[in-house]
Scaffold this active site. Sequence first.
Site, PDB file in Angstrom:
ATOM      1  N   ASP A   9      71.846  43.897  37.268  1.00 50.64           N
ATOM      2  CA  ASP A   9      72.022  44.531  35.963  1.00 50.64           C
ATOM      3  C   ASP A   9      73.494  44.363  35.565  1.00 50.64           C
ATOM      4  OD1 ASP A   9      72.550  46.347  33.909  1.00 50.64           O
ATOM      5  OD2 ASP A   9      71.276  47.927  34.745  1.00 50.64           O
ATOM      6  N   VAL A  10      73.754  43.716  34.436  1.00 43.20           N
ATOM      7  CA  VAL A  10      75.147  43.392  34.072  1.00 43.20           C
ATOM      8  C   VAL A  10      75.968  44.609  33.665  1.00 43.20           C
ATOM      9  CG1 VAL A  10      74.666  40.997  33.421  1.00 43.20           C
ATOM     10  CG2 VAL A  10      74.573  42.806  31.663  1.00 43.20           C
ATOM     11  N   ARG A  34      89.051  35.925  36.290  1.00 37.14           N
ATOM     12  CA  ARG A  34      89.299  35.658  37.723  1.00 37.14           C
ATOM     13  C   ARG A  34      89.175  34.181  38.054  1.00 37.14           C
ATOM     14  NH1 ARG A  34      86.233  40.396  38.831  1.00 37.14           N
ATOM     15  NH2 ARG A  34      84.311  39.253  39.275  1.00 37.14           N
ATOM     16  N   TYR A  72      72.201  48.090  19.067  1.00 42.82           N
ATOM     17  CA  TYR A  72      72.271  46.628  19.200  1.00 42.82           C
ATOM     18  C   TYR A  72      73.432  46.075  18.371  1.00 42.82           C
ATOM     19  CZ  TYR A  72      70.466  41.787  19.187  1.00 42.82           C
ATOM     20  OH  TYR A  72      70.303  40.426  19.336  1.00 42.82           O
ATOM     21  N   THR A 129      65.752  33.164  15.988  1.00 43.57           N
ATOM     22  CA  THR A 129      65.315  31.961  16.690  1.00 43.57           C
ATOM     23  C   THR A 129      63.952  32.238  17.313  1.00 43.57           C
ATOM     24  OG1 THR A 129      67.605  31.387  17.106  1.00 43.57           O
ATOM     25  CG2 THR A 129      65.977  30.322  18.499  1.00 43.57           C
TER      26      THR A 129
HETATM   27  P1  NAD Z   1      65.093  38.120  25.688  1.00 39.81           P
HETATM   28  O1  NAD Z   1      64.804  39.588  25.644  1.00 39.81           O
HETATM   29  O2  NAD Z   1      63.963  37.190  25.897  1.00 39.81           O
HETATM   30  O3  NAD Z   1      66.194  37.803  26.796  1.00 39.81           O
HETATM   31  C1  NAD Z   1      67.171  38.723  27.207  1.00 39.81           C
HETATM   32  C2  NAD Z   1      67.337  38.615  28.714  1.00 39.81           C
HETATM   33  O4  NAD Z   1      68.383  39.518  29.157  1.00 39.81           O
HETATM   34  C3  NAD Z   1      66.074  39.020  29.484  1.00 39.81           C
HETATM   35  O5  NAD Z   1      65.801  38.060  30.480  1.00 39.81           O
HETATM   36  C4  NAD Z   1      66.423  40.376  30.090  1.00 39.81           C
HETATM   37  O6  NAD Z   1      65.703  40.658  31.267  1.00 39.81           O
HETATM   38  C5  NAD Z   1      67.922  40.228  30.307  1.00 39.81           C
HETATM   39  N1  NAD Z   1      68.644  41.506  30.356  1.00 39.81           N
HETATM   40  C6  NAD Z   1      68.577  42.544  29.485  1.00 39.81           C
HETATM   41  N2  NAD Z   1      69.378  43.549  29.869  1.00 39.81           N
HETATM   42  C7  NAD Z   1      69.988  43.132  31.015  1.00 39.81           C
HETATM   43  C8  NAD Z   1      70.928  43.717  31.904  1.00 39.81           C
HETATM   44  N3  NAD Z   1      71.423  44.955  31.687  1.00 39.81           N
HETATM   45  N4  NAD Z   1      71.327  43.003  32.995  1.00 39.81           N
HETATM   46  C9  NAD Z   1      70.838  41.769  33.227  1.00 39.81           C
HETATM   47  N5  NAD Z   1      69.939  41.161  32.424  1.00 39.81           N
HETATM   48  C10 NAD Z   1      69.522  41.840  31.335  1.00 39.81           C
HETATM   49  O7  NAD Z   1      65.865  37.783  24.319  1.00 39.81           O
HETATM   50  P2  NAD Z   1      66.365  36.390  23.732  1.00 39.81           P
HETATM   51  O8  NAD Z   1      65.746  36.207  22.400  1.00 39.81           O
HETATM   52  O9  NAD Z   1      66.244  35.322  24.749  1.00 39.81           O
HETATM   53  O10 NAD Z   1      67.903  36.720  23.475  1.00 39.81           O
HETATM   54  C11 NAD Z   1      68.918  36.260  24.358  1.00 39.81           C
HETATM   55  C12 NAD Z   1      70.290  36.620  23.797  1.00 39.81           C
HETATM   56  O11 NAD Z   1      70.472  36.007  22.524  1.00 39.81           O
HETATM   57  C13 NAD Z   1      70.486  38.133  23.582  1.00 39.81           C
HETATM   58  O12 NAD Z   1      71.808  38.474  23.935  1.00 39.81           O
HETATM   59  C14 NAD Z   1      70.285  38.299  22.097  1.00 39.81           C
HETATM   60  O13 NAD Z   1      71.011  39.391  21.594  1.00 39.81           O
HETATM   61  C15 NAD Z   1      70.813  36.977  21.562  1.00 39.81           C
HETATM   62  N6  NAD Z   1      70.208  36.667  20.259  1.00 39.81           N
HETATM   63  C16 NAD Z   1      68.932  36.218  20.169  1.00 39.81           C
HETATM   64  C17 NAD Z   1      68.378  35.956  18.936  1.00 39.81           C
HETATM   65  C18 NAD Z   1      66.974  35.422  18.770  1.00 39.81           C
HETATM   66  O14 NAD Z   1      66.534  35.283  17.635  1.00 39.81           O
HETATM   67  N7  NAD Z   1      66.248  35.104  19.807  1.00 39.81           N
HETATM   68  C19 NAD Z   1      69.131  36.168  17.772  1.00 39.81           C
HETATM   69  C20 NAD Z   1      70.422  36.659  17.913  1.00 39.81           C
HETATM   70  C21 NAD Z   1      70.961  36.878  19.159  1.00 39.81           C
END
Ligand code: NAD
Length: 312
Positions: free
Chosen positions: A57-58, A107, A146, A176
């Site tokens: 967990d980040v 780092r 968010y 996306t």
């Molecule tokens: P997604 O929910 O499929 O992927 C997010 C991933 O982050 C998941 O695998 C989840 O398990 C992991 N995650 C969540 N909280 C975490 C934590 N605390 N520690 C470790 N891992 C964690 O969503 P996505 O569509 O693949 O989005 C990926 C990134 O792109 C996100 O940061 C999102 O904000 C950004 N984003 C996506 C879109 C889109 O349209 N898909 C648009 C704008 C921004």
Amino acid sequence: MDRVLVTGGAGFLGSHLCERLVASGASVICVDDFSTGRRENLAGLEGHPRFRVLQHDVTRPLDEELRVDQIYNLACPASPVRYQADPVQTTLTSVLGALHVLQLADRCGARVLQASTSEVYGDPDQHPQSEAYLGRVNPTGPRACYDEGKRCAESLFFDMHRTRGVVVKVARIFNTYGPRMSPDDGRVVSSFVRQALDGQPMTVFGDGNQTRSFCFVDDLVDGLVRLMASSEEVTGPVNLGRPGEVTMMALAEQIAGLTGSAGGVVHRPLPADDPVRREPDIRRARALLDWEPRTSLEEGLRRTIAWQRTAR
Ligand code: NAD
Ligand code: UDP
């Protein structure tokens, strides 16, 4: 050989990115807590000698022993339903996750790319949205966990760049879609396709006249990789998305046509703070990255529908 760390690598975008990086010869570590990501997304990489997964967990610091050259920070739930389910964890993931990848980059002397979002513009009163637009975000509404989390992450990126010289890249990603977007995470394309394939009515929120501009996942991943490879002074923010606004009603019609669904639509209440219009101005990405989305909405939807048929 580049050693690359991808947080959120088991998610929709992250899993495509990991595949692209491994295919290009990099050695990739995926860090994910599997809260919205899935093991199946990584099935194609399982057992690959240049790929490994760390369940983590980040919001907690990353292993101090890690040594990498590049970091892509994608960890964060992205669907409104998912990010509002545990809003405090969403903010912490954006803010502490950003801090932890930046400390790791500092780092190791690694470059670090932040997956920011068009949501930093909130419900915009400038159209289309360029990077110079400062946004119109409600800091107390249900989307704030968010939007404000991502805004704070951007501010941490630029502070660590100014104060510590960390090489940062900030991508503002617009909507996306594509294969592996979870069909039940509530986002519009995957929801409409699932409903259409099930012969159910598609749930249009509000009157359906609100707009989004949809980019196919392969194009978006290409933009992220180009941004990471750009020269050091290119910090961003850079919008990545596909210009071409469509209303949710028009999207529903197109998906009905492509799936042959006769389920129609049903209207549901519009969620609070749902942005009315959204379209990226991508002149900066064109100029700095020589990047342009290639996939039409029709072609991308066809590929998404084909995948969702098999994923059911
Ligand atoms: P997604 O929910 O499929 O992927 C997010 C991933 O982050 C998941 O695998 C989840 O398990 C992991 N995650 C969540 N909280 C975490 C934590 N605390 N520690 C470790 N891992 C964690 O969503 P996505 O569509 O693949 O989005 C990926 C990134 O792109 C996100 O940061 C999102 O904000 C950004 N984003 C996506 C879109 C889109 O349209 N898909 C648009 C704008 C921004
Ligand atoms: N939306 C909809 N029906 C759904 C899911 C979403 O009409 O089943 C609408 C939503 O109100 C928004 C748009 O589609 O106007 C995009 O929603 P999504 O959650 O995919 O992304 P975001 O709002 O974060 O851009």
